[in-house]
Design an enzyme around this catalytic site. Structure first.
Site, mmCIF file in Angstrom:
data_model
loop_
_atom_site.group_PDB
_atom_site.id
_atom_site.type_symbol
_atom_site.label_atom_id
_atom_site.label_comp_id
_atom_site.label_asym_id
_atom_site.label_seq_id
_atom_site.Cartn_x
_atom_site.Cartn_y
_atom_site.Cartn_z
ATOM 1 N N HIS A 94 19.598 -12.781 32.450
ATOM 2 C CA HIS A 94 20.680 -13.115 31.510
ATOM 3 C C HIS A 94 20.088 -13.735 30.244
ATOM 4 O O HIS A 94 19.805 -14.934 30.213
ATOM 5 C CB HIS A 94 21.636 -14.077 32.225
ATOM 6 C CG HIS A 94 22.830 -14.514 31.436
ATOM 7 N ND1 HIS A 94 23.901 -15.152 32.000
ATOM 8 C CD2 HIS A 94 23.130 -14.421 30.120
ATOM 9 C CE1 HIS A 94 24.799 -15.441 31.073
ATOM 10 N NE2 HIS A 94 24.352 -15.008 29.903
ATOM 11 N N HIS A 134 20.538 -13.252 25.891
ATOM 12 C CA HIS A 134 21.086 -12.581 24.702
ATOM 13 C C HIS A 134 19.968 -12.553 23.675
ATOM 14 O O HIS A 134 19.529 -13.614 23.224
ATOM 15 C CB HIS A 134 22.295 -13.345 24.159
ATOM 16 C CG HIS A 134 23.386 -13.496 25.169
ATOM 17 N ND1 HIS A 134 24.453 -12.626 25.245
ATOM 18 C CD2 HIS A 134 23.567 -14.392 26.168
ATOM 19 C CE1 HIS A 134 25.246 -12.988 26.241
ATOM 20 N NE2 HIS A 134 24.730 -14.063 26.820
ATOM 21 N N HIS A 153 30.217 -11.674 31.973
ATOM 22 C CA HIS A 153 30.301 -13.131 32.001
ATOM 23 C C HIS A 153 31.652 -13.486 32.624
ATOM 24 O O HIS A 153 32.682 -12.938 32.206
ATOM 25 C CB HIS A 153 30.270 -13.715 30.590
ATOM 26 C CG HIS A 153 28.921 -13.714 29.924
ATOM 27 N ND1 HIS A 153 28.161 -12.594 29.799
ATOM 28 C CD2 HIS A 153 28.216 -14.717 29.342
ATOM 29 C CE1 HIS A 153 27.026 -12.910 29.159
ATOM 30 N NE2 HIS A 153 27.037 -14.185 28.868
ATOM 31 N N GLU A 205 32.323 -19.107 33.355
ATOM 32 C CA GLU A 205 31.489 -20.029 32.564
ATOM 33 C C GLU A 205 32.437 -21.122 32.047
ATOM 34 O O GLU A 205 32.415 -22.242 32.518
ATOM 35 C CB GLU A 205 30.805 -19.282 31.406
ATOM 36 C CG GLU A 205 29.952 -20.179 30.509
ATOM 37 C CD GLU A 205 29.443 -19.464 29.244
ATOM 38 O OE1 GLU A 205 30.024 -18.443 28.840
ATOM 39 O OE2 GLU A 205 28.461 -19.976 28.643
ATOM 40 N N ASP A 237 19.853 -17.657 28.861
ATOM 41 C CA ASP A 237 21.042 -17.349 28.056
ATOM 42 C C ASP A 237 20.681 -17.190 26.573
ATOM 43 O O ASP A 237 20.546 -16.066 26.095
ATOM 44 C CB ASP A 237 22.110 -18.433 28.265
ATOM 45 C CG ASP A 237 23.530 -17.967 28.042
ATOM 46 O OD1 ASP A 237 23.732 -16.766 27.809
ATOM 47 O OD2 ASP A 237 24.454 -18.807 28.110
ATOM 48 N N ASP A 238 20.576 -18.302 25.840
ATOM 49 C CA ASP A 238 20.257 -18.270 24.402
ATOM 50 C C ASP A 238 19.179 -19.330 24.127
ATOM 51 O O ASP A 238 19.481 -20.434 23.638
ATOM 52 C CB ASP A 238 21.521 -18.580 23.583
ATOM 53 C CG ASP A 238 22.622 -17.578 23.842
ATOM 54 O OD1 ASP A 238 22.572 -16.473 23.284
ATOM 55 O OD2 ASP A 238 23.526 -17.892 24.643
HETATM 56 N N1 ADE Z 1 27.051 -14.866 23.880
HETATM 57 C C1 ADE Z 1 25.864 -15.454 23.761
HETATM 58 N N2 ADE Z 1 25.757 -16.461 24.637
HETATM 59 C C2 ADE Z 1 26.916 -16.517 25.330
HETATM 60 C C3 ADE Z 1 27.424 -17.332 26.372
HETATM 61 N N3 ADE Z 1 26.733 -18.344 26.902
HETATM 62 N N4 ADE Z 1 28.661 -17.088 26.825
HETATM 63 C C4 ADE Z 1 29.390 -16.120 26.304
HETATM 64 N N5 ADE Z 1 28.960 -15.324 25.329
HETATM 65 C C5 ADE Z 1 27.730 -15.518 24.845
HETATM 66 ZN ZN ZN Z 2 25.403 -15.363 28.222
#
Ligand code: ADE
Ligand code: ZN
Length: 330
Positions: A14, A16, A194, A197, A275-276
């Protein structure tokens, strides 16, 4: 433990790719493309990364990626992350990307795909790092737009590993994308989403029932429903949990309060991802180290979570075997 975690052949399910854009590269690309950023320094950028919630992050995430205009920008973005991840001992990444976020700004799908695919090819040929491709739809945009993007992507259907669903979860339930995911299924594409969350446990149920997903991204709020937990356990549906992301976006207040240990204790198929990483305080190694410190986990737990990720990664059978062998040797 740090050495063990670095050497562990980590698999990230996971990620992005637009969320891997470090402030230094953001500035370099802004300058290369003549784009004005609302920041004067790298420090100002990182100072801005204090988020109230998912929406607060998404605003800066979309602003940051506005520097991506040309094929080489997408290549630089991806290869930069791939090299960093490989240096942290990552062996495979299933990479989400957000075509609509670029199409909206007039950047054609071919530009995005050509740049990302060039980086993928280079990583696989020169870094011993395999890359999966997940084309994600923005759930706060109309479903018709997502369907249109899916059709536009016909030259790439063969090379996509899956379609995904991301962006603002609350009030954008999975069922909104029933037709899009039905079409993806008809095309033989794997589906992930997703869910759970910021949204409720029912969204996890709905993603499984209506979108027929193979993987739940995040899923931490499953613990609010015994029924959902039982189903995830019995089907061994993989959850791609992102600990530092959940702290940054205030899904939890502190990593020590994170439900990860409970998810593991419930017998769920848990994995760890970043994630990011450019926005949430670090990549795969930082996430693993943070978990070791917060939960006191031993090597056996990390081995199990890595095995889970290897089993579920979008890789060829031979690559999966190689990754399992590598895991056995650390
Ligand atoms: N896009 C990028 N990161 C995300 C996240 N944590 N949740 C939903 N969309 C995303
Ligand atoms: Zn994500």
């Amino acid at each position: 433990m740090h050495d063990f975690l670095r050497n562990l052949p980590k698999v990230e399910l996971h990620l992005h790719i637009e969320g891997s854009l470090e402030p230094e590269l953001m500035f370099a690309l802004a300058q290369r493309n003549g784009i004005e950023l609302p920041y004067d320094s790298v420090q100002e950028v990182t100072d801005a990364y204090h988020f109230k919630d998912l929406q607060g992050f998404l605003t800066l995430y979309f602003q940051g990626m506005s520097v991506l205009r040309h094929e080489e920008d997408f290549y630089d973005l991806a290869i930069d992350y791939f090299k960093r991840a490989r240096n942290e001992g990552v062996m495979h990444i299933d990479m989400h990307f957000d075509p609509q976020a670029h199409l909206q700004r007039g950047v054609p799908l071919d530009v995005v795909m050509t740049g990302l695919l060039k980086a993928k090819q280079e990583a696989e040929q020169t870094l011993d790092l395999s890359i999966g491709m997940i084309m994600a739809f923005l759930r706060d945009r109309p479903a018709e737009e997502a369907l249109d993007v899916l059709e536009q992507a016909s030259p790439y259907w063969q090379i996509l590993d899956a379609v995904g669903l991301d962006s603002a979860e609350q009030n954008n339930p999975p069922a909104k994308f029933a037709a899009v995911f039905e079409r993806a299924k008809q095309l033989g594409l794997v589906r992930v989403a997703h869910a759970g969350e910021e949204g409720p446990a029912e969204y996890i149920q709905e993603a499984l029932d209506v979108l027929d997903v193979q993987r739940i991204d995040h899923g931490v709020r499953c613990l609010e429903s015994d029924e959902v937990v039982a189903r995830l356990r019995s089907d061994q549906t993989v959850l791609t949990v992102c600990p530092l992301s959940n702290v940054s976006l205030k899904v939890v207040n502190d990593l020590r309060d994170h439900p990860l240990p409970r998810l593991v204790a419930e017998g769920l198929k848990v994995t760890i991802s970043s994630d990011d990483p450019a926005y949430f305080g670090g990549g795969m190694l930082a996430n693993h180290i943070a978990c070791a410190e917060a939960f006191g986990w031993d090597e056996a737990v990390f081995r199990q979570l890595t095995r889970n990720a290897i089993e579920e990664a979008f890789v060829s059978p031979s690559r999966r075997e190689a990754l399992l062998a590598r895991l056995s040797s650390v």
